[in-house]
Design a protein around this motif. Structure first.
Motif, PDB file in Angstrom:
ATOM      1  N   GLU A 176     -71.715  39.144  -3.161  1.00 59.71           N
ATOM      2  CA  GLU A 176     -71.665  37.621  -2.684  1.00 59.71           C
ATOM      3  C   GLU A 176     -72.159  37.865  -1.295  1.00 59.71           C
ATOM      4  O   GLU A 176     -71.427  38.556  -0.464  1.00 59.71           O
ATOM      5  CB  GLU A 176     -70.524  37.037  -2.868  1.00 59.71           C
ATOM      6  CG  GLU A 176     -70.270  36.615  -4.432  1.00 59.71           C
ATOM      7  CD  GLU A 176     -69.226  35.549  -4.458  1.00 59.71           C
ATOM      8  OE1 GLU A 176     -68.371  35.263  -3.517  1.00 59.71           O
ATOM      9  OE2 GLU A 176     -68.888  35.353  -5.511  1.00 59.71           O
ATOM     10  N   LEU A 177     -73.111  36.829  -1.027  1.00 61.13           N
ATOM     11  CA  LEU A 177     -73.526  36.861   0.659  1.00 61.13           C
ATOM     12  C   LEU A 177     -72.919  35.582   1.062  1.00 61.13           C
ATOM     13  O   LEU A 177     -73.047  34.381   0.449  1.00 61.13           O
ATOM     14  CB  LEU A 177     -75.132  36.859   0.724  1.00 61.13           C
ATOM     15  CG  LEU A 177     -75.403  38.010   0.345  1.00 61.13           C
ATOM     16  CD1 LEU A 177     -77.098  38.029   0.019  1.00 61.13           C
ATOM     17  CD2 LEU A 177     -75.659  39.192   1.499  1.00 61.13           C
ATOM     18  N   LYS A 178     -72.280  35.640   2.233  1.00 65.58           N
ATOM     19  CA  LYS A 178     -71.738  34.398   2.932  1.00 65.58           C
ATOM     20  C   LYS A 178     -72.703  34.098   4.147  1.00 65.58           C
ATOM     21  O   LYS A 178     -73.210  34.780   4.757  1.00 65.58           O
ATOM     22  CB  LYS A 178     -70.316  34.474   3.408  1.00 65.58           C
ATOM     23  CG  LYS A 178     -69.364  34.661   2.423  1.00 65.58           C
ATOM     24  CD  LYS A 178     -67.932  34.268   2.772  1.00 65.58           C
ATOM     25  CE  LYS A 178     -67.173  34.520   1.691  1.00 65.58           C
ATOM     26  NZ  LYS A 178     -66.934  33.437   0.805  1.00 65.58           N
ATOM     27  N   LYS A 179     -72.805  32.634   4.258  1.00 64.65           N
ATOM     28  CA  LYS A 179     -73.804  32.209   5.317  1.00 64.65           C
ATOM     29  C   LYS A 179     -73.093  32.196   6.687  1.00 64.65           C
ATOM     30  O   LYS A 179     -71.954  31.998   6.921  1.00 64.65           O
ATOM     31  CB  LYS A 179     -74.230  30.769   5.141  1.00 64.65           C
ATOM     32  CG  LYS A 179     -75.457  30.172   6.072  1.00 64.65           C
ATOM     33  CD  LYS A 179     -76.089  29.208   5.337  1.00 64.65           C
ATOM     34  CE  LYS A 179     -77.368  29.006   6.179  1.00 64.65           C
ATOM     35  NZ  LYS A 179     -78.183  27.712   5.772  1.00 64.65           N
ATOM     36  N   THR A 180     -73.777  33.031   7.543  1.00 64.70           N
ATOM     37  CA  THR A 180     -73.347  33.069   8.864  1.00 64.70           C
ATOM     38  C   THR A 180     -73.808  32.248  10.090  1.00 64.70           C
ATOM     39  O   THR A 180     -73.113  31.960  10.979  1.00 64.70           O
ATOM     40  CB  THR A 180     -73.058  34.601   9.380  1.00 64.70           C
ATOM     41  OG1 THR A 180     -74.454  34.857   9.357  1.00 64.70           O
ATOM     42  CG2 THR A 180     -72.264  35.355   8.425  1.00 64.70           C
TER      43      THR A 180
END
Length: 181
Positions: A176-180
């Motif tokens: 999972e990639l989280k928006k930074t």
């Protein structure tokens, strides 16, 4: 050699893109944009402690045969292990459009009306391998569920079969990639 790599990625992406839109919906000399692309633009990050994978996405226009212009998401990636950059194209983020060397190209499939699914190709130069990538956005948590699959037949060669990887890497396949940003 880089041109060969980029061309093979482009042809694979065009094949993937053409499967995303029905042929009857594409008209010559037309431009196709998505109302959903903006929510994907920016930086996304995954980390498991010792490894970090980041992607930076931006909107771009890809011209196909017949002067068909399609809005896509292009991007750059960075893979780090134990704080050391192993593979990255982030150095090209500020390059001029003529010199942009994106290593990630994504489209929004026509069949997904929500605009939450992206499909495309990512190229890891360090291991000289392309992967099919699918990103599924969870708009509530601002995360992408990512799936990577090796694309057999799409690896590139530098002309030397004796090249050894100093730090072998294994690209994660589901994360999972989280928006930074």
């Amino acid at each position: 050699m880089k041109k060969i790599i980029l061309l093979s990625i482009l042809f694979a992406f065009i094949f993937k893109f053409n499967n995303s839109f029905s042929q009857s919906s594409l008209r010559l000399n037309s431009t196709y944009k998505s109302d959903n692309a903006n929510k994907h633009v920016g930086e996304w990050k995954w980390s498991n402690g010792s490894e970090t994978f980041k992607i930076y996405l931006f909107k771009d226009i890809m011209t196909q045969p017949g002067n068909i212009k399609v809005e896509v998401l292009n991007g750059y990636h960075s893979f780090e292990k134990d704080g050391k950059v192993i593979d990255s194209s982030y150095e090209f983020i500020k390059s001029s459009p003529k010199e942009q060397k994106s290593t990630l190209t994504l489209s929004l499939p026509e069949k997904d009306k929500t605009g939450n699914v992206l499909t495309g190709i990512i190229y890891f130069g360090y291991i000289e391998r392309s992967y099919a990538i699918t990103l599924q956005l969870d708009a509530h948590t601002h995360t992408f569920r990512a799936e990577l699959e090796p694309m057999d037949g799409m690896s590139a060669s530098t002309g030397s079969s004796t090249r050894r990887l100093v730090t072998p890497i294994k690209v994660p396949s589901n994360f999972e990639l989280k928006k930074t940003k």
